[in-house]
Scaffold this motif. Structure first.
Motif, short mmCIF file in Angstrom:
data_model
loop_
_atom_site.label_atom_id
_atom_site.label_comp_id
_atom_site.label_asym_id
_atom_site.label_seq_id
_atom_site.Cartn_x
_atom_site.Cartn_y
_atom_site.Cartn_z
N GLY A 1 46.14 31.36 35.44
CA GLY A 1 44.87 32.04 35.69
C GLY A 1 45.14 32.74 37.10
N LEU A 2 44.40 33.90 37.30
CA LEU A 2 44.80 34.78 38.46
C LEU A 2 43.42 35.59 38.74
CD1 LEU A 2 47.58 37.21 37.75
CD2 LEU A 2 45.96 36.64 36.04
N SER A 3 43.54 36.30 39.89
CA SER A 3 42.62 37.23 40.46
C SER A 3 43.40 38.44 41.10
CB SER A 3 41.48 36.84 40.98
OG SER A 3 40.64 35.90 40.37
N VAL A 4 43.06 39.71 40.86
CA VAL A 4 43.78 40.76 41.46
C VAL A 4 43.12 41.57 41.81
CG1 VAL A 4 45.94 42.23 41.08
CG2 VAL A 4 45.87 40.00 40.00
N ALA A 5 43.13 42.51 42.91
CA ALA A 5 42.39 43.80 43.26
C ALA A 5 42.68 44.87 42.17
CB ALA A 5 42.86 44.12 44.53
N VAL A 6 41.65 45.41 41.49
CA VAL A 6 41.77 46.28 40.58
C VAL A 6 42.79 47.56 41.05
CG1 VAL A 6 40.82 48.32 39.35
CG2 VAL A 6 39.70 45.88 39.43
N SER A 7 43.14 47.91 42.29
CA SER A 7 43.96 49.00 42.77
C SER A 7 45.00 48.52 43.05
CB SER A 7 43.46 49.12 44.18
OG SER A 7 43.57 47.94 45.16
N GLU A 8 45.40 47.23 42.67
CA GLU A 8 46.85 46.61 42.65
C GLU A 8 47.31 46.36 41.43
OE1 GLU A 8 49.86 44.89 44.72
OE2 GLU A 8 48.11 45.51 46.03
N LEU A 9 46.41 46.39 40.45
CA LEU A 9 46.97 45.93 38.91
C LEU A 9 47.88 47.08 38.30
CD1 LEU A 9 43.50 44.80 37.34
CD2 LEU A 9 45.52 43.46 37.41
N PRO A 10 47.86 48.32 38.59
CA PRO A 10 49.01 49.17 38.02
C PRO A 10 50.22 48.65 38.43
CG PRO A 10 47.12 50.39 38.36
CD PRO A 10 46.91 49.20 38.97
N ASP A 11 50.28 48.58 39.82
CA ASP A 11 51.85 48.41 40.40
C ASP A 11 52.09 47.02 40.06
OD1 ASP A 11 51.85 50.74 41.61
OD2 ASP A 11 51.25 50.29 43.62
N LEU A 12 51.19 46.26 40.11
CA LEU A 12 51.57 44.86 39.77
C LEU A 12 52.34 44.55 38.14
CD1 LEU A 12 51.72 41.76 40.40
CD2 LEU A 12 49.42 41.44 39.55
N ARG A 13 51.39 45.19 37.29
CA ARG A 13 51.94 45.36 35.98
C ARG A 13 53.30 45.83 35.87
NH1 ARG A 13 48.98 49.28 32.01
NH2 ARG A 13 49.69 50.55 33.51
N HIS B 1 51.81 36.62 46.30
CA HIS B 1 51.10 37.55 47.34
C HIS B 1 50.38 38.66 47.10
CE1 HIS B 1 55.09 39.16 46.18
NE2 HIS B 1 54.60 40.49 46.94
N ARG B 2 50.44 39.24 45.79
CA ARG B 2 49.78 40.45 45.34
C ARG B 2 48.36 40.09 44.60
NH1 ARG B 2 54.61 44.27 43.56
NH2 ARG B 2 53.32 45.81 43.41
N THR B 3 48.29 38.63 44.48
CA THR B 3 47.06 38.17 43.88
C THR B 3 46.11 37.54 44.68
OG1 THR B 3 47.81 35.90 43.46
CG2 THR B 3 48.47 37.19 41.73
N THR B 4 44.76 37.67 44.43
CA THR B 4 43.69 36.78 45.41
C THR B 4 43.70 35.42 45.09
OG1 THR B 4 41.91 37.67 43.88
CG2 THR B 4 42.54 39.05 46.03
N ARG B 5 43.80 35.01 43.63
CA ARG B 5 43.80 33.44 43.25
C ARG B 5 44.91 33.34 42.28
NH1 ARG B 5 39.42 30.24 44.20
NH2 ARG B 5 39.83 29.09 42.16
N PHE B 6 45.51 32.24 42.33
CA PHE B 6 46.53 32.06 41.33
C PHE B 6 46.93 30.58 40.99
CE2 PHE B 6 51.22 31.14 40.79
CZ PHE B 6 51.07 31.35 39.64
N ASP C 1 35.77 43.23 36.97
CA ASP C 1 34.36 43.14 37.36
C ASP C 1 34.41 43.82 38.78
OD1 ASP C 1 31.74 42.64 37.45
OD2 ASP C 1 31.73 40.58 37.90
N GLY C 2 33.61 45.08 39.06
CA GLY C 2 33.78 45.60 40.51
C GLY C 2 35.24 46.17 40.47
N ASP C 3 35.72 45.50 41.87
CA ASP C 3 37.15 45.84 42.20
C ASP C 3 37.99 44.78 41.93
OD1 ASP C 3 36.00 44.08 44.14
OD2 ASP C 3 36.04 45.68 45.76
N THR C 4 37.58 43.76 41.30
CA THR C 4 38.66 42.49 40.99
C THR C 4 38.61 42.26 39.43
OG1 THR C 4 37.56 41.26 42.94
CG2 THR C 4 39.00 40.16 41.42
#
Ligand code: MN
Length: 577
Positions: free
Chosen positions: A421-433, A408-413, A383-386
């Motif tokens: 459960g977790l929240s991650v910035a969309v820009s971070e998702l490919p690298d995190l995966r 450290h790469r999540t905004t909520r965990f 949703d948006g950038d998250t």
């Protein structure tokens, strides 16, 4: 049943603790090994397990923080203070909130129940709930099923002059503010004899504590019929005190008179005795649907209402939301599975996200896919950038500690070993995966699908007597699954019949050895088994659980797995009974 996307399962007998010997000698027969596997060591413990009783509920004051919490709550009731009860949007959080709200109101407190909105606010106790409580004039906040990692919100409340009692069963944080009271059996200095209570179980203990100190009788049936919903739906182990809560609660549920529970059971088409399966698959999902697709407050109102017209309306609404949830879940599962199916080799963890996925169903879809692919799965709705989502694991694999390495790469965990459960910035998702996939190397054997059976029987042993004996292990749930039975060698009697969309049923009888031709046939039922019909040709053996089938009017074996037996591989009959 889900399609299996990985190699065939390994079958083995579930390891049997030595204590089974003593139980067998004491006359527990067929149940000796299953009881021992469920942690039962002595005949006295076996009797307690087989006949759950209220005397096996522990003293609530053994929970660290209970004495102070009860003291503070009684003061609120005496002074007619306003108490905000902050819960969660799932069955556990909603039932915990309803239970405590009802009890505190009965004791004279002004109660404002507050549930977070899954879609706009996300999980857990946050500053915005503190603000709501503050606006409602609360002088005390009690959290249920959340709060243990919410240091910011707790401090925010204290800053506003609001006292806080946190009751939670999630992995405790290390920085919990000392100004607040915390009840959590997982915190270091808690010596409570049972660690696996859920949010509703803890709300029940707090209610017991405050009722007891107020000199009130505990309306045990009324409390337990609510607490058992959260206990069964939250998949905490149904052993120890949870088993008592579930067993007594289920019994009380069938006699429920409250308009909300009656209306809910009506739309779920439950009549008479209520089983844990019905709570897990019929009542729970309808309560959950509110928080997933709309607002958990609908379910809370249903549980608290005294008006049967309102109850009927709310129950109908939950029923409709549940149907939407099912459709949405199917769509997410299909789309994610298509992406994973292309991966070769399949990574040790599967991560996917999409702006088209409803955040309310990604967790339940991840659970389904984790079982299908037999490895942890994380799905996020964007949703948006998250990206916000959930991960589900498989047995013996602690997903919480794995993802904690990426905190450290999540905004909520947050979460449990089996569910996060977790929240991650969309820009971070490919690298995190990519990082997760590279790190996801599990100990050998973890990704091998194992089916552990508990009883090794021949078809002649299947019948009403066996069903009645095994039914003594109910209610089933996490930590006390219906025992898996290995059955065979078998051969089909008559045709393979298809029913419903892709289900199978057939009759089979024992073959081999002296007993050939003699055996009375048993019914086997394969839910979603049409594509696996080939496993039921010729001589085969099966794994399944014994269930009562009201359509057949007798016991049936619900198929979990089956495999052919060649003539050269006819096993010796193994009798474990
Ligand atoms: Mn919970």
């Amino acid at each position: 049943m889900e399609e299996e996307r990985t190699e065939r399962a390994e079958w083995r007998e579930k390891p049997t603790p030595e204590t089974a010997g003593a139980l067998a000698e004491a006359g527990y027969g067929l149940l000796a090994a299953p009881l021992a596997r469920r942690g039962v060591a002595t005949p006295a413990e076996a009797d307690a397990f087989l006949a759950p009783h209220r005397r096996d509920l522990h003293d609530p004051f053994l929970l660290h923080g209970m004495e102070e919490a009860v003291e503070r709550l009684r003061r609120a009731c005496r002074d007619s203070g306003t108490v905000a009860v902050v819960g969660d949007y799932d069955v556990d959080g909603v039932t915990a909130c309803a239970l405590l709200t009802a009890v505190l109101r009965a004791l004279g407190a002004e109660v404002v129940p507050i549930l977070p909105n899954r879609l706009t606010e996300g999980y857990g106790f946050q500053v915005l709930q503190v603000e709501k409580a503050h606006r409602a004039g609360a002088s005390l906040i009690v959290t249920v099923d959340c709060g243990t990692t919410s240091a910011d919100a707790v401090l925010g409340a204290i800053d506003r002059g609001i006292d806080v009692i946190v009751t939670d069963h999630h992995v405790a944080g290390s920085d919990f503010p000392s100004q607040a009271i915390q009840i959590n059996p997982l915190q270091d200095h808690c010596g409570y004899p049972f660690r696996h209570l859920c949010g509703a179980g803890l709300a029940f203990k707090l209610a017991q504590g405050v009722l007891r100190r107020s000199g009130r009788e505990e309306p045990l049936a009324a409390l337990l019929r609510i607490a058992c919903l959260g206990t069964i739906a939250d998949v905490v182990p149904l052993v120890g005190e949870n088993r008592v809560i579930a067993a007594l609660g289920l019994r009380a549920l069938s006699e429920a008179r409250s308009p909300g529970l009656r209306a809910l059971m009506r739309v779920a088409r439950i009549e008479g005795a209520v089983s844990s399966t019905e709570v897990a698959f019929r009542l729970g999902p309808r309560i959950n649907a509110a928080g997933r697709l709309a607002d958990a407050g609908l379910a809370l109102r249903l549980l608290l209402t005294r008006d049967s017209a309102e109850a009927a309306r709310l129950a109908g609404k939950l029923d409709a939301l549940n149907r939407s949830r099912q459709a949405e879940e199917r769509r997410v599962v299909k789309q994610a599975a298509e992406r994973f199916a292309d991966r070769d080799p399949l990574p040790g963890i599967l991560v996917a996200w999409s702006p088209e996925w409803h955040r309310g169903v990604v967790g339940i879809a991840a659970g389904r896919l984790a079982r299908e692919f037999h490895r942890p799965v994380i799905l996020l709705g964007v949703d948006g950038d998250t990206g916000t989502g959930s991960g589900r694991s498989i047995p013996h694999l602690d997903l919480h500690s794995f993802v904690a390495g990426f905190r450290h790469r999540t905004t909520r965990f947050g979460g449990h070993p089996q569910a996060i459960g977790l929240s991650v910035a969309v820009s971070e998702l490919p690298d995190l995966r990519n990082a997760m996939e590279e790190t996801a190397e599990w100990p050998p054997g973890v990704l091998v699908r194992r089916r552990e059976y508990e009883l090794d029987l021949s078809a002649e042993q299947i019948g009403s007597d066996l069903y009645a004996e095994l039914a003594r292990l109910e209610p089933h749930g996490e930590g006390n699954r219906r025992p898996l039975i290995r059955l065979g060698p078998l051969e089909r009697v008559g045709p393979l019949r298809e029913f419903g969309e892709d289900h199978l049923k057939l009759r089979a009888r024992a073959v081999g050895g002296e007993a050939s031709e003699a055996g009375r046939p048993v019914w086997l039922l394969g839910w979603g088994w049409r594509e696996r019909a080939g496993r039921l040709d010729g001589r085969f053996e099966a794994l399944g659980a014994l269930e009562w089938d009201s359509y057949q009017g007798g016991p049936v074996v619900r198929l979990e797995d089956a495999r052919p037996i060649g003539n050269d591989r006819m096993p010796e009959r193994r009798m474990s009974a």
